[in-house]
Design a protein around this motif. Structure first.
Motif, PDB file in Angstrom:
ATOM      1  N   THR A   1      -9.739 -12.769 -10.181  1.00 18.71           N
ATOM      2  CA  THR A   1      -9.830 -14.328  -9.772  1.00 18.71           C
ATOM      3  C   THR A   1     -10.320 -15.580  -9.460  1.00 18.71           C
ATOM      4  N   PRO A   2     -10.471 -16.574  -9.370  1.00 16.29           N
ATOM      5  CA  PRO A   2     -11.329 -17.721  -9.214  1.00 16.29           C
ATOM      6  C   PRO A   2     -11.549 -17.577  -7.433  1.00 16.29           C
ATOM      7  N   VAL A   3     -10.289 -16.914  -6.504  1.00 17.26           N
ATOM      8  CA  VAL A   3     -10.507 -17.216  -5.589  1.00 17.26           C
ATOM      9  C   VAL A   3     -11.716 -16.623  -4.994  1.00 17.26           C
ATOM     10  N   TYR A   4     -11.644 -15.834  -4.893  1.00 13.73           N
ATOM     11  CA  TYR A   4     -13.163 -14.869  -4.551  1.00 13.73           C
ATOM     12  C   TYR A   4     -14.595 -15.035  -5.480  1.00 13.73           C
ATOM     13  N   GLY A   5     -14.908 -16.801  -4.574  1.00 13.47           N
ATOM     14  CA  GLY A   5     -16.063 -16.596  -5.212  1.00 13.47           C
ATOM     15  C   GLY A   5     -17.470 -16.838  -4.341  1.00 13.47           C
ATOM     16  N   PRO A   6     -18.257 -17.613  -5.413  1.00 11.21           N
ATOM     17  CA  PRO A   6     -19.656 -17.518  -4.099  1.00 11.21           C
ATOM     18  C   PRO A   6     -19.650 -17.436  -2.738  1.00 11.21           C
ATOM     19  N   ASP A   7     -18.896 -18.654  -2.339  1.00 12.28           N
ATOM     20  CA  ASP A   7     -18.657 -19.373  -0.992  1.00 12.28           C
ATOM     21  C   ASP A   7     -17.901 -17.336   0.197  1.00 12.28           C
ATOM     22  N   THR A   8     -17.250 -17.027  -0.829  1.00  5.81           N
ATOM     23  CA  THR A   8     -16.632 -16.640   0.307  1.00  5.81           C
ATOM     24  C   THR A   8     -16.973 -15.100   0.403  1.00  5.81           C
ATOM     25  N   LEU A   9     -17.862 -14.959  -0.750  1.00  6.37           N
ATOM     26  CA  LEU A   9     -18.901 -13.428  -1.337  1.00  6.37           C
ATOM     27  C   LEU A   9     -20.198 -13.988   0.330  1.00  6.37           C
ATOM     28  N   ARG A  10     -20.438 -15.041   0.287  1.00  5.55           N
ATOM     29  CA  ARG A  10     -21.568 -15.722   0.885  1.00  5.55           C
ATOM     30  C   ARG A  10     -21.087 -15.690   2.750  1.00  5.55           C
ATOM     31  N   ASP A  11     -19.904 -15.680   2.682  1.00  2.06           N
ATOM     32  CA  ASP A  11     -19.656 -16.057   4.166  1.00  2.06           C
ATOM     33  C   ASP A  11     -18.939 -14.410   4.279  1.00  2.06           C
ATOM     34  N   ASP A  12     -18.586 -13.971   3.238  1.00  3.05           N
ATOM     35  CA  ASP A  12     -18.907 -12.210   3.866  1.00  3.05           C
ATOM     36  C   ASP A  12     -20.196 -11.724   4.510  1.00  3.05           C
ATOM     37  N   PHE A  13     -20.657 -11.906   3.393  1.00  4.47           N
ATOM     38  CA  PHE A  13     -22.204 -11.045   3.594  1.00  4.47           C
ATOM     39  C   PHE A  13     -22.368 -11.391   5.516  1.00  4.47           C
ATOM     40  N   ALA A  14     -22.847 -13.532   5.600  1.00  7.65           N
ATOM     41  CA  ALA A  14     -23.414 -13.999   7.205  1.00  7.65           C
ATOM     42  C   ALA A  14     -22.494 -12.964   8.177  1.00  7.65           C
ATOM     43  N   ARG A  15     -20.619 -12.796   7.596  1.00  2.84           N
ATOM     44  CA  ARG A  15     -20.248 -11.926   9.018  1.00  2.84           C
ATOM     45  C   ARG A  15     -21.033 -10.253   8.818  1.00  2.84           C
ATOM     46  N   PHE A  16     -21.043  -9.900   8.288  1.00  4.16           N
ATOM     47  CA  PHE A  16     -21.818  -8.560   8.139  1.00  4.16           C
ATOM     48  C   PHE A  16     -22.377  -8.872   8.948  1.00  4.16           C
ATOM     49  N   ARG A  17     -23.532  -9.617   8.247  1.00  3.61           N
ATOM     50  CA  ARG A  17     -25.058  -9.528   9.284  1.00  3.61           C
ATOM     51  C   ARG A  17     -25.055 -10.167  10.722  1.00  3.61           C
ATOM     52  N   PHE A  18     -23.815 -10.148  10.597  1.00  2.00           N
ATOM     53  CA  PHE A  18     -23.548 -10.299  12.512  1.00  2.00           C
ATOM     54  C   PHE A  18     -22.666  -9.313  13.131  1.00  2.00           C
TER      55      PHE A  18
END
Length: 75
Positions: free
Chosen positions: A42-59
């Motif tokens: 799906t195109p819904v889970y794109g690079p921006d969503t993944l980068r947001d997830d990475f930022a959340r995990f770092r936090f």
């Protein structure tokens, strides 16, 4: 959910890996967006969503004060 201990050095290494992957996603956005869409199905889970997830995990592991999550990442 039970707490899972994470050594500080391991948390830092994990955060560095997440930052590296986020930077890589940003560096070749067009090619990686298409590849990620094919992989995820799906195109819904794109690079921006993944980068947001990475930022959340770092936090969540406590190595940032919310950079990239509450404020944009610095280039």
């Amino acid at each position: 959910m039970p707490a899972i201990p994470l050594d500080a050095a391991d948390a830092i290494e994990l955060a560095e890996l997440l930052q590296f992957l986020g930077d890589w996603l940003e560096s070749d956005r067009d090619n990686l967006a298409a590849s990620l869409a094919r992989f995820a199905g799906t195109p819904v889970y794109g690079p921006d969503t993944l980068r947001d997830d990475f930022a959340r995990f770092r936090f969540l592991i406590g190595v940032t004060d919310g950079e990239g999550l509450f404020t944009p990442d610095e280039p």
